[in-house]
Design a protein around this motif. Structure first.
Motif, PDB file in Angstrom:
ATOM      1  N   ASP A  26       0.835  -1.200   0.000  1.00 15.34           N
ATOM      2  CA  ASP A  26       0.000   0.000   0.000  1.00 15.34           C
ATOM      3  C   ASP A  26       0.870   1.250   0.000  1.00 15.34           C
ATOM      4  O   ASP A  26       2.050   1.217   0.355  1.00 15.34           O
ATOM      5  N   SER A  27       0.263   2.367  -0.368  1.00 12.18           N
ATOM      6  CA  SER A  27       1.004   3.627  -0.434  1.00 12.18           C
ATOM      7  C   SER A  27       1.287   4.167   0.964  1.00 12.18           C
ATOM      8  O   SER A  27       0.632   3.795   1.940  1.00 12.18           O
ATOM      9  N   LYS A  28       2.257   5.067   1.045  1.00  5.61           N
ATOM     10  CA  LYS A  28       2.577   5.685   2.333  1.00  5.61           C
ATOM     11  C   LYS A  28       1.398   6.498   2.850  1.00  5.61           C
ATOM     12  O   LYS A  28       1.217   6.640   4.054  1.00  5.61           O
ATOM     13  N   TYR A  29       0.555   6.995   1.960  1.00  8.53           N
ATOM     14  CA  TYR A  29      -0.612   7.771   2.370  1.00  8.53           C
ATOM     15  C   TYR A  29      -1.661   6.880   3.043  1.00  8.53           C
ATOM     16  O   TYR A  29      -2.234   7.243   4.064  1.00  8.53           O
ATOM     17  N   SER A  30      -1.889   5.700   2.484  1.00  8.17           N
ATOM     18  CA  SER A  30      -2.842   4.787   3.112  1.00  8.17           C
ATOM     19  C   SER A  30      -2.286   4.250   4.431  1.00  8.17           C
ATOM     20  O   SER A  30      -3.037   4.020   5.374  1.00  8.17           O
ATOM     21  N   HIS A  31      -0.957   4.107   4.521  1.00  3.79           N
ATOM     22  CA  HIS A  31      -0.336   3.676   5.775  1.00  3.79           C
ATOM     23  C   HIS A  31      -0.571   4.703   6.870  1.00  3.79           C
ATOM     24  O   HIS A  31      -0.839   4.341   8.019  1.00  3.79           O
ATOM     25  N   LYS A  32      -0.461   5.968   6.510  1.00  6.41           N
ATOM     26  CA  LYS A  32      -0.662   7.025   7.507  1.00  6.41           C
ATOM     27  C   LYS A  32      -2.079   6.965   8.058  1.00  6.41           C
ATOM     28  O   LYS A  32      -2.284   7.031   9.272  1.00  6.41           O
TER      29      LYS A  32
ATOM     30  N   PHE B  11      -4.105   4.345   8.047  1.00  9.58           N
ATOM     31  CA  PHE B  11      -4.233   3.082   8.760  1.00  9.58           C
ATOM     32  C   PHE B  11      -3.623   3.189  10.164  1.00  9.58           C
ATOM     33  O   PHE B  11      -4.236   2.779  11.154  1.00  9.58           O
ATOM     34  N   ALA B  12      -2.413   3.747  10.251  1.00 14.43           N
ATOM     35  CA  ALA B  12      -1.731   3.889  11.537  1.00 14.43           C
ATOM     36  C   ALA B  12      -2.503   4.808  12.474  1.00 14.43           C
ATOM     37  O   ALA B  12      -2.637   4.519  13.669  1.00 14.43           O
ATOM     38  N   ASN B  13      -3.020   5.900  11.937  1.00 12.54           N
ATOM     39  CA  ASN B  13      -3.805   6.824  12.759  1.00 12.54           C
ATOM     40  C   ASN B  13      -5.091   6.169  13.248  1.00 12.54           C
ATOM     41  O   ASN B  13      -5.464   6.319  14.412  1.00 12.54           O
ATOM     42  N   LYS B  14      -5.754   5.448  12.383  1.00 11.87           N
ATOM     43  CA  LYS B  14      -7.020   4.790  12.735  1.00 11.87           C
ATOM     44  C   LYS B  14      -6.833   3.774  13.858  1.00 11.87           C
ATOM     45  O   LYS B  14      -7.651   3.686  14.775  1.00 11.87           O
ATOM     46  N   LEU B  15      -5.727   3.005  13.789  1.00 17.06           N
ATOM     47  CA  LEU B  15      -5.490   1.951  14.777  1.00 17.06           C
ATOM     48  C   LEU B  15      -4.596   2.391  15.941  1.00 17.06           C
ATOM     49  O   LEU B  15      -4.381   1.626  16.877  1.00 17.06           O
TER      50      LEU B  15
ATOM     51  N   PHE C  32       4.409   1.947  15.758  1.00 18.75           N
ATOM     52  CA  PHE C  32       5.610   1.480  15.067  1.00 18.75           C
ATOM     53  C   PHE C  32       5.526   1.922  13.613  1.00 18.75           C
ATOM     54  O   PHE C  32       4.443   2.172  13.098  1.00 18.75           O
ATOM     55  N   PRO C  33       6.670   2.035  12.941  1.00 17.93           N
ATOM     56  CA  PRO C  33       6.674   2.510  11.554  1.00 17.93           C
ATOM     57  C   PRO C  33       6.027   1.520  10.587  1.00 17.93           C
ATOM     58  O   PRO C  33       6.161   0.300  10.740  1.00 17.93           O
ATOM     59  N   LEU C  34       5.339   2.067   9.603  1.00 20.62           N
ATOM     60  CA  LEU C  34       4.804   1.290   8.490  1.00 20.62           C
ATOM     61  C   LEU C  34       5.556   1.711   7.239  1.00 20.62           C
ATOM     62  O   LEU C  34       5.661   2.895   6.936  1.00 20.62           O
ATOM     63  N   LEU C  35       6.079   0.748   6.517  1.00 17.17           N
ATOM     64  CA  LEU C  35       6.866   1.009   5.317  1.00 17.17           C
ATOM     65  C   LEU C  35       6.074   0.614   4.078  1.00 17.17           C
ATOM     66  O   LEU C  35       5.371  -0.389   4.082  1.00 17.17           O
ATOM     67  N   SER C  36       6.216   1.394   3.033  1.00 13.41           N
ATOM     68  CA  SER C  36       5.522   1.107   1.785  1.00 13.41           C
ATOM     69  C   SER C  36       6.457   0.406   0.801  1.00 13.41           C
ATOM     70  O   SER C  36       7.524   0.904   0.478  1.00 13.41           O
ATOM     71  N   ASP C  37       6.019  -0.755   0.349  1.00 13.36           N
ATOM     72  CA  ASP C  37       6.720  -1.503  -0.695  1.00 13.36           C
ATOM     73  C   ASP C  37       5.903  -1.371  -1.977  1.00 13.36           C
ATOM     74  O   ASP C  37       5.515  -2.350  -2.595  1.00 13.36           O
ATOM     75  N   PHE C  38       5.610  -0.127  -2.330  1.00 14.74           N
ATOM     76  CA  PHE C  38       4.712   0.147  -3.458  1.00 14.74           C
ATOM     77  C   PHE C  38       5.224  -0.469  -4.753  1.00 14.74           C
ATOM     78  O   PHE C  38       4.447  -0.892  -5.598  1.00 14.74           O
ATOM     79  N   GLY C  39       6.554  -0.569  -4.905  1.00 10.39           N
ATOM     80  CA  GLY C  39       7.139  -1.193  -6.097  1.00 10.39           C
ATOM     81  C   GLY C  39       7.205  -2.711  -6.015  1.00 10.39           C
ATOM     82  O   GLY C  39       7.608  -3.366  -6.970  1.00 10.39           O
ATOM     83  N   LYS C  40       6.867  -3.266  -4.867  1.00 10.84           N
ATOM     84  CA  LYS C  40       6.773  -4.707  -4.619  1.00 10.84           C
ATOM     85  C   LYS C  40       8.118  -5.435  -4.644  1.00 10.84           C
ATOM     86  O   LYS C  40       8.177  -6.651  -4.749  1.00 10.84           O
ATOM     87  N   ASP C  41       9.198  -4.687  -4.497  1.00 12.23           N
ATOM     88  CA  ASP C  41      10.530  -5.290  -4.522  1.00 12.23           C
ATOM     89  C   ASP C  41      10.798  -6.159  -3.296  1.00 12.23           C
ATOM     90  O   ASP C  41      11.362  -7.248  -3.408  1.00 12.23           O
ATOM     91  N   VAL C  42      10.406  -5.673  -2.125  1.00 14.42           N
ATOM     92  CA  VAL C  42      10.653  -6.423  -0.890  1.00 14.42           C
ATOM     93  C   VAL C  42       9.812  -7.702  -0.876  1.00 14.42           C
ATOM     94  O   VAL C  42      10.297  -8.776  -0.505  1.00 14.42           O
TER      95      VAL C  42
END
Length: 90
Positions: free
Chosen positions: A12-18, A20-24, A28-38
């Motif tokens: 997911d994008s860093k924007y959706s992570h923000k 999601f993190a705020n809602k819950l 801890f940090p949420l990292l975006s693997d938007f390019g799916k490399d990881v």
């Protein structure tokens, strides 16, 4: 007390992570693997383009010491189970 760092990562994008993190109220940090490399490197990318839910414990040298792929979201591990695995590695 186990000298660890928790990270969340998904495609997911860093924007959706923000949101999601705020809602819950995550602390801890949420990292975006938007390019799916990881996901590709760790073998969690599904053919549908999203990642399997998984837990990894990686040591300070970057070696994967524990891996658990969830068959379904309801099959998640409890924190106590992860802490026990961390204790076994320390």
């Amino acid at each position: 007390g186990l000298n660890t760092q928790v990270l969340g990562i998904s495609v997911d994008s860093k924007y959706s992570h923000k949101e999601f993190a705020n809602k819950l109220g995550l602390n801890f940090p949420l990292l975006s693997d938007f390019g799916k490399d990881v996901c590709k490197l760790y073998g969690t990318l599904r053919k549908e383009g999203f990642s399997e839910r998984a837990y990894f414990i990686i040591d300070k040298e970057g070696i994967v010491r524990f891996k658990y792929l969830m068959p379904t979201p309801k099959d998640r591990l409890e924190n106590e189970q992860l802490i026990e695995n961390l204790k076994l590695l320390s």
